[in-house]
Design a protein around this motif. Structure first.
Motif, PDB file in Angstrom:
ATOM      1  N   LEU A 314      32.713  22.042  42.182  1.00  0.00           N
ATOM      2  CA  LEU A 314      33.803  23.130  42.211  1.00  0.00           C
ATOM      3  C   LEU A 314      34.643  24.206  40.706  1.00  0.00           C
ATOM      4  CD1 LEU A 314      37.206  20.588  41.678  1.00  0.00           C
ATOM      5  CD2 LEU A 314      36.826  21.983  40.063  1.00  0.00           C
ATOM      6  N   ILE A 315      33.773  23.628  39.869  1.00  0.00           N
ATOM      7  CA  ILE A 315      34.188  25.051  38.776  1.00  0.00           C
ATOM      8  C   ILE A 315      33.532  26.089  39.113  1.00  0.00           C
ATOM      9  CG2 ILE A 315      33.586  25.459  36.120  1.00  0.00           C
ATOM     10  CD1 ILE A 315      33.906  22.333  35.716  1.00  0.00           C
ATOM     11  N   ILE A 316      32.278  25.882  39.910  1.00  0.00           N
ATOM     12  CA  ILE A 316      31.217  27.080  40.189  1.00  0.00           C
ATOM     13  C   ILE A 316      31.717  27.729  41.269  1.00  0.00           C
ATOM     14  CG2 ILE A 316      29.259  27.978  41.136  1.00  0.00           C
ATOM     15  CD1 ILE A 316      28.145  25.224  39.586  1.00  0.00           C
ATOM     16  N   ARG A 317      32.409  27.257  41.810  1.00  0.00           N
ATOM     17  CA  ARG A 317      32.948  27.334  43.346  1.00  0.00           C
ATOM     18  C   ARG A 317      34.142  28.554  43.036  1.00  0.00           C
ATOM     19  NH1 ARG A 317      34.167  23.164  45.792  1.00  0.00           N
ATOM     20  NH2 ARG A 317      36.503  23.102  45.466  1.00  0.00           N
ATOM     21  N   HIS A 318      35.490  28.187  42.016  1.00  0.00           N
ATOM     22  CA  HIS A 318      36.200  28.675  41.753  1.00  0.00           C
ATOM     23  C   HIS A 318      35.840  29.921  40.921  1.00  0.00           C
ATOM     24  CE1 HIS A 318      39.086  26.176  43.919  1.00  0.00           C
ATOM     25  NE2 HIS A 318      38.501  24.839  43.818  1.00  0.00           N
ATOM     26  N   PHE A 319      35.297  29.682  40.130  1.00  0.00           N
ATOM     27  CA  PHE A 319      34.560  30.961  39.845  1.00  0.00           C
ATOM     28  C   PHE A 319      34.276  32.075  39.660  1.00  0.00           C
ATOM     29  CE2 PHE A 319      33.687  28.211  34.752  1.00  0.00           C
ATOM     30  CZ  PHE A 319      34.842  28.593  34.288  1.00  0.00           C
ATOM     31  N   ARG A 320      33.223  30.935  41.713  1.00  0.00           N
ATOM     32  CA  ARG A 320      33.072  32.596  42.117  1.00  0.00           C
ATOM     33  C   ARG A 320      34.352  33.129  42.835  1.00  0.00           C
ATOM     34  NH1 ARG A 320      29.597  29.468  45.364  1.00  0.00           N
ATOM     35  NH2 ARG A 320      28.082  29.693  43.663  1.00  0.00           N
ATOM     36  N   LYS A 321      35.166  33.346  42.607  1.00  0.00           N
ATOM     37  CA  LYS A 321      36.290  33.028  43.703  1.00  0.00           C
ATOM     38  C   LYS A 321      37.023  34.636  42.631  1.00  0.00           C
ATOM     39  CE  LYS A 321      37.918  29.726  46.450  1.00  0.00           C
ATOM     40  NZ  LYS A 321      38.822  28.528  46.634  1.00  0.00           N
ATOM     41  N   VAL A 322      36.539  34.303  41.782  1.00  0.00           N
ATOM     42  CA  VAL A 322      37.448  35.341  40.735  1.00  0.00           C
ATOM     43  C   VAL A 322      36.146  36.067  39.343  1.00  0.00           C
ATOM     44  CG1 VAL A 322      38.435  35.238  38.001  1.00  0.00           C
ATOM     45  CG2 VAL A 322      39.375  34.081  39.572  1.00  0.00           C
ATOM     46  N   SER A 323      34.847  35.490  39.463  1.00  0.00           N
ATOM     47  CA  SER A 323      34.393  36.894  39.043  1.00  0.00           C
ATOM     48  C   SER A 323      32.489  35.950  39.393  1.00  0.00           C
ATOM     49  CB  SER A 323      34.371  36.387  37.167  1.00  0.00           C
ATOM     50  OG  SER A 323      33.131  37.170  36.447  1.00  0.00           O
ATOM     51  N   PRO A 324      31.660  36.957  40.116  1.00  0.00           N
ATOM     52  CA  PRO A 324      30.462  36.396  40.739  1.00  0.00           C
ATOM     53  C   PRO A 324      29.751  36.090  39.687  1.00  0.00           C
ATOM     54  CG  PRO A 324      31.836  37.789  42.249  1.00  0.00           C
ATOM     55  CD  PRO A 324      32.859  38.040  40.969  1.00  0.00           C
ATOM     56  N   LYS A 325      29.811  36.481  38.586  1.00  0.00           N
ATOM     57  CA  LYS A 325      29.015  36.497  37.281  1.00  0.00           C
ATOM     58  C   LYS A 325      29.514  35.473  36.567  1.00  0.00           C
ATOM     59  CE  LYS A 325      28.136  41.946  37.473  1.00  0.00           C
ATOM     60  NZ  LYS A 325      28.856  42.761  35.940  1.00  0.00           N
ATOM     61  N   LEU A 326      30.432  35.117  36.758  1.00  0.00           N
ATOM     62  CA  LEU A 326      30.342  33.635  35.825  1.00  0.00           C
ATOM     63  C   LEU A 326      30.331  32.449  36.560  1.00  0.00           C
ATOM     64  CD1 LEU A 326      31.915  32.453  33.055  1.00  0.00           C
ATOM     65  CD2 LEU A 326      33.999  32.682  34.945  1.00  0.00           C
ATOM     66  N   GLU A 407      39.455  31.328  21.615  1.00  0.00           N
ATOM     67  CA  GLU A 407      39.993  30.824  22.896  1.00  0.00           C
ATOM     68  C   GLU A 407      40.439  31.757  23.863  1.00  0.00           C
ATOM     69  OE1 GLU A 407      39.862  27.443  22.276  1.00  0.00           O
ATOM     70  OE2 GLU A 407      38.764  27.444  20.755  1.00  0.00           O
ATOM     71  N   THR A 408      40.363  33.286  23.722  1.00  0.00           N
ATOM     72  CA  THR A 408      41.062  33.532  25.568  1.00  0.00           C
ATOM     73  C   THR A 408      39.837  33.083  26.620  1.00  0.00           C
ATOM     74  OG1 THR A 408      42.406  35.003  23.577  1.00  0.00           O
ATOM     75  CG2 THR A 408      41.282  35.715  25.746  1.00  0.00           C
ATOM     76  N   ALA A 409      38.801  33.213  26.123  1.00  0.00           N
ATOM     77  CA  ALA A 409      37.961  33.468  26.760  1.00  0.00           C
ATOM     78  C   ALA A 409      37.631  32.325  27.417  1.00  0.00           C
ATOM     79  CB  ALA A 409      36.095  34.017  26.607  1.00  0.00           C
ATOM     80  N   SER A 410      37.698  30.791  27.018  1.00  0.00           N
ATOM     81  CA  SER A 410      37.570  29.373  27.713  1.00  0.00           C
ATOM     82  C   SER A 410      39.049  29.651  28.510  1.00  0.00           C
ATOM     83  CB  SER A 410      37.596  28.527  26.127  1.00  0.00           C
ATOM     84  OG  SER A 410      38.300  28.884  25.177  1.00  0.00           O
ATOM     85  N   THR A 411      40.344  29.848  27.756  1.00  0.00           N
ATOM     86  CA  THR A 411      40.939  29.455  28.270  1.00  0.00           C
ATOM     87  C   THR A 411      41.092  30.052  30.118  1.00  0.00           C
ATOM     88  OG1 THR A 411      42.519  29.666  26.246  1.00  0.00           O
ATOM     89  CG2 THR A 411      44.405  28.636  28.557  1.00  0.00           C
ATOM     90  N   PHE A 412      40.991  31.003  29.899  1.00  0.00           N
ATOM     91  CA  PHE A 412      41.315  32.015  31.524  1.00  0.00           C
ATOM     92  C   PHE A 412      40.386  31.375  31.721  1.00  0.00           C
ATOM     93  CE2 PHE A 412      38.976  35.751  33.856  1.00  0.00           C
ATOM     94  CZ  PHE A 412      40.356  35.955  33.693  1.00  0.00           C
ATOM     95  N   ALA A 413      38.784  30.658  31.485  1.00  0.00           N
ATOM     96  CA  ALA A 413      38.024  29.997  32.252  1.00  0.00           C
ATOM     97  C   ALA A 413      38.751  28.408  32.987  1.00  0.00           C
ATOM     98  CB  ALA A 413      36.783  29.547  32.188  1.00  0.00           C
ATOM     99  N   GLU A 414      38.655  28.049  32.361  1.00  0.00           N
ATOM    100  CA  GLU A 414      40.132  26.829  32.770  1.00  0.00           C
ATOM    101  C   GLU A 414      41.338  26.973  33.672  1.00  0.00           C
ATOM    102  OE1 GLU A 414      42.455  23.320  29.768  1.00  0.00           O
ATOM    103  OE2 GLU A 414      41.118  24.661  29.142  1.00  0.00           O
ATOM    104  N   THR A 415      42.156  28.380  33.053  1.00  0.00           N
ATOM    105  CA  THR A 415      43.336  28.486  33.989  1.00  0.00           C
ATOM    106  C   THR A 415      42.600  29.326  35.613  1.00  0.00           C
ATOM    107  OG1 THR A 415      44.067  29.589  31.913  1.00  0.00           O
ATOM    108  CG2 THR A 415      45.049  30.544  34.137  1.00  0.00           C
ATOM    109  N   ILE A 416      41.523  29.662  35.121  1.00  0.00           N
ATOM    110  CA  ILE A 416      40.627  29.596  37.103  1.00  0.00           C
ATOM    111  C   ILE A 416      40.810  28.861  37.616  1.00  0.00           C
ATOM    112  CG2 ILE A 416      39.328  30.704  37.794  1.00  0.00           C
ATOM    113  CD1 ILE A 416      38.024  32.436  36.047  1.00  0.00           C
ATOM    114  N   VAL A 417      39.992  27.541  37.381  1.00  0.00           N
ATOM    115  CA  VAL A 417      40.273  26.278  37.540  1.00  0.00           C
ATOM    116  C   VAL A 417      41.779  25.493  38.284  1.00  0.00           C
ATOM    117  CG1 VAL A 417      39.232  23.388  38.123  1.00  0.00           C
ATOM    118  CG2 VAL A 417      37.913  25.815  37.208  1.00  0.00           C
ATOM    119  N   ALA A 418      42.578  25.580  37.287  1.00  0.00           N
ATOM    120  CA  ALA A 418      43.535  24.990  37.348  1.00  0.00           C
ATOM    121  C   ALA A 418      44.286  25.451  38.101  1.00  0.00           C
ATOM    122  CB  ALA A 418      44.271  24.618  35.754  1.00  0.00           C
TER     123      ALA A 418
END
Length: 589
Positions: A314-326, A407-418
């Protein structure tokens, strides 16, 4: 299982805390530190100084690598006594390295401006000019070198030793908790997962058991906290520093004006979140939320369990929509055993991400129990790991970003998924549950973290006059919580100062407001990502790569076009969060 739940530490050193490879590594590092210490002097030529700065960064990387290994060992098994011993040894080496830096910084201060500019212009130092300027300016406000060296040496068996008391206490704690007709002995980390149970009776019992267990430790932790604060305050006093926020603001490379602007906007917008809390209380069938109700799932949903492999996908799928490299990075990290997620006794509570710079890898620690909150934590820590990955080829000093931008990078990633989960929810019940979880994150940053900030600021001011008793600490904590939560709760957690690890960390002071900064700053960046679409990915990487090479105000101006000392940026980020609150209120009307 496609994705392992137990991390791979053998990649670094085989044999855990009794590894002969690690023993050799530490011995070799100690020899390098001693050699570096012997070669550092006040009369170095420019070429020697450049060489010293190159070598000191190499030693920094080795110590970070070793410290990461030990922190992982201690987290996976809180009773690992050998790991505790290694921690002591690394603290000694870190103190020696700090003394080398004291000597180097004294040299920086003595240099004429022309000489200093010549040093900065050297091609081997091009990546770290910001850090060197920062150290030169900070050194001018510190004690004489010999006094700073002595303070660092005394800190090993004083300051840092008191910080270790928390880990030792947690290591021996086994909290009895009745579940399924039997009494289980749970670690603090396992019991804390019960605090988000759908059953209010379970939450209440878990909260009571947790509070009682920590209450027994309050006399010990009152001493610990008083000694930690006493050490810091005495050092500040000797340096002529009167403001207890001076050091945390310097470390986080931010202005007091920025901090004040952020808290001001949060305080003015809190009433909207009080509406959310009132509505949630009604949905739970209580007059007011108790502390153990804040993160409780809604009665109509929120009890959904998700398998670990499914959470990873789930996390990989949603990260891909915003950042394929992530997404590509995340898939590799999860597949290659970078995460310790297994739910078992003996682990410390909480979660973290730590980097192994010599291997250009990271490791993530958490206890996965299948909740959506666990999914958010995993996404959060993967954001940290990606941040380190983006900086892996920079010079060591250019990788040393502060906690607030971490905490910016981590929360950004968390926000993508949420955000993605809310948008793709297939039922109204699930959407409401996910939305509630998302708003709860904001409440944690705006109220829980604010309470910690208020407590710590006031505690340090009070500690200037005397040591505080257990009762005084509890009263101070409850007062801070009442203010931060706007008196909206029916019960509070007055012993939070004892059981929250962040108050006992000696690496950085005030382990609180950077979380809130990172959260709101990341929301602003996320808004930018939504506007820019595919073109944002490279811009985001560029921002992360600059996080250790400029102040947060400069970073925001360059990459976001925002003035963080003004309210506008903070309010625009807040507006995005309030949309979620309004939607929740509308759906539950």
């Amino acid at each position: 299982m496609k994705y392992p739940q137990v991390w791979d530490l053998d990649t670094f050193f085989k044999g855990g805390s009794q590894s002969s490879d690690f023993q050799h590594f530490v011995k070799e590092t100690e020899e390098l530190v001693d050699k570096l210490f012997a070669s550092t002097s006040a009369k170095m030529t420019l070429a020697q100084l450049v060489n010293e700065l190159v070598n000191v960064q190499k030693v920094m990387q080795r110590l970070r690598h070793g410290a990461a290994f030990v922190s992982c060992l201690k987290a996976q098994n809180v009773k690992d006594e050998h790991a505790v011993q290694w921690q002591g040894k690394l603290n000694e080496l870190q103190a020696k390295l700090q003394n080398i830096w004291v000597e180097l910084e004294a040299t920086f201060v003595r240099m004429e401006d022309g000489e200093w500019q010549e040093l900065l212009n050297h091609p081997q130092l091009s990546d770290i000019t910001f850090s060197l300027n920062e150290r030169r300016q900070a050194a001018a406000e510190k004690l004489a070198p010999e006094q700073e060296k002595l303070a660092a040496q005394l800190a090993v068996d004083g300051y840092h030793a008191w910080g270790e008391v928390y880990n030792q206490a947690v290591g021996r704690m086994e909290i009895p908790f009745e579940e399924g007709g039997e009494t289980k002995r749970l670690s603090p980390g396992q019991l804390s997962n019960r605090l988000s149970s759908k059953d209010r009776k379970v939450r209440k019992r878990a909260s009571k058991a947790y509070a009682e267990a920590w209450k027994k430790e309050t006399p010990l932790f009152a001493s610990t906290l008083n000694h930690l604060a006493g050490f810091r305050l005495n050092l500040y006093r000797a340096r002529g520093w009167n403001d207890v926020l001076k050091e945390p603001l310097l470390i986080n490379r931010m202005k007091r004006k920025t901090l004040d602007a952020m808290w001001s906007v949060i305080n003015e917008n809190k009433p909207k979140f009080y509406e959310f809390m009132d509505r949630k209380a009604k949905l739970l069938g209580v007059d007011k939320l108790a502390m153990h109700d804040i993160h409780a799932p809604l009665p109509s949903g929120g009890n959904e369990k998700i398998a670990y492999d499914d959470a990873c996908e789930l996390i990989i799928r949603h990260f891909r929509k915003v950042s394929p490299k992530l997404a590509r990075f995340t898939e590799g990290a999860l597949r290659d055993g970078w995460v310790e997620a297994e739910d078992r006794p003996g682990k410390r509570p909480g979660g973290f991400c730590t980097s192994f710079p010599l291997a250009k890898q990271s490791r993530i620690f958490m206890t996965y129990n299948g909740t959506m909150s666990n999914v958010a934590t995993l996404a959060h820590e993967l954001g940290h790991a990606y941040h380190g990955y983006c900086l892996k080829d920079k010079a060591p000093l250019a990788q040393r970003y502060a906690m607030n931008v971490a905490e910016t990078a981590s929360t950004f990633a968390e926000t993508i998924v949420a955000d993605a989960l809310v948008q793709e929810a297939k039922t109204e019940t699930l959407k409401l549950s996910l939305l509630e979880n998302k708003v709860n994150r904001a409440i944690a940053f705006f109220m829980n973290i604010h309470a910690r900030f208020l407590f710590e600021t006031r505690f340090y001011e009070a500690r200037k006059q005397k040591r505080l008793s257990v009762k005084e600490l509890c009263d101070l904590m409850e007062e801070a919580q009442r203010e931060a939560y706007g008196n909206q709760l029916s019960s509070y957690s007055p012993t939070l100062w004892a059981h929250k690890l962040h108050f006992h960390i000696t690496g950085v002071p005030f382990y609180n407001f950077p979380y809130t900064f990172g959260y709101l700053f990341s929301i602003g960046i996320y808004q930018l990502a939504l506007e820019k679409g595919a073109s944002f990915e490279d811009d985001y990487i560029a921002l992360l790569q600059d996080t250790a090479s400029m102040t947060v105000e400069e970073l925001a101006l360059k990459h976001v076009g925002a003035d963080l000392t003004k309210r506008d940026f903070w309010q625009s980020a807040m507006d995005l969060i309030i949309k979620d609150v309004d939607l929740f209120l509308e759906m539950t009307s």
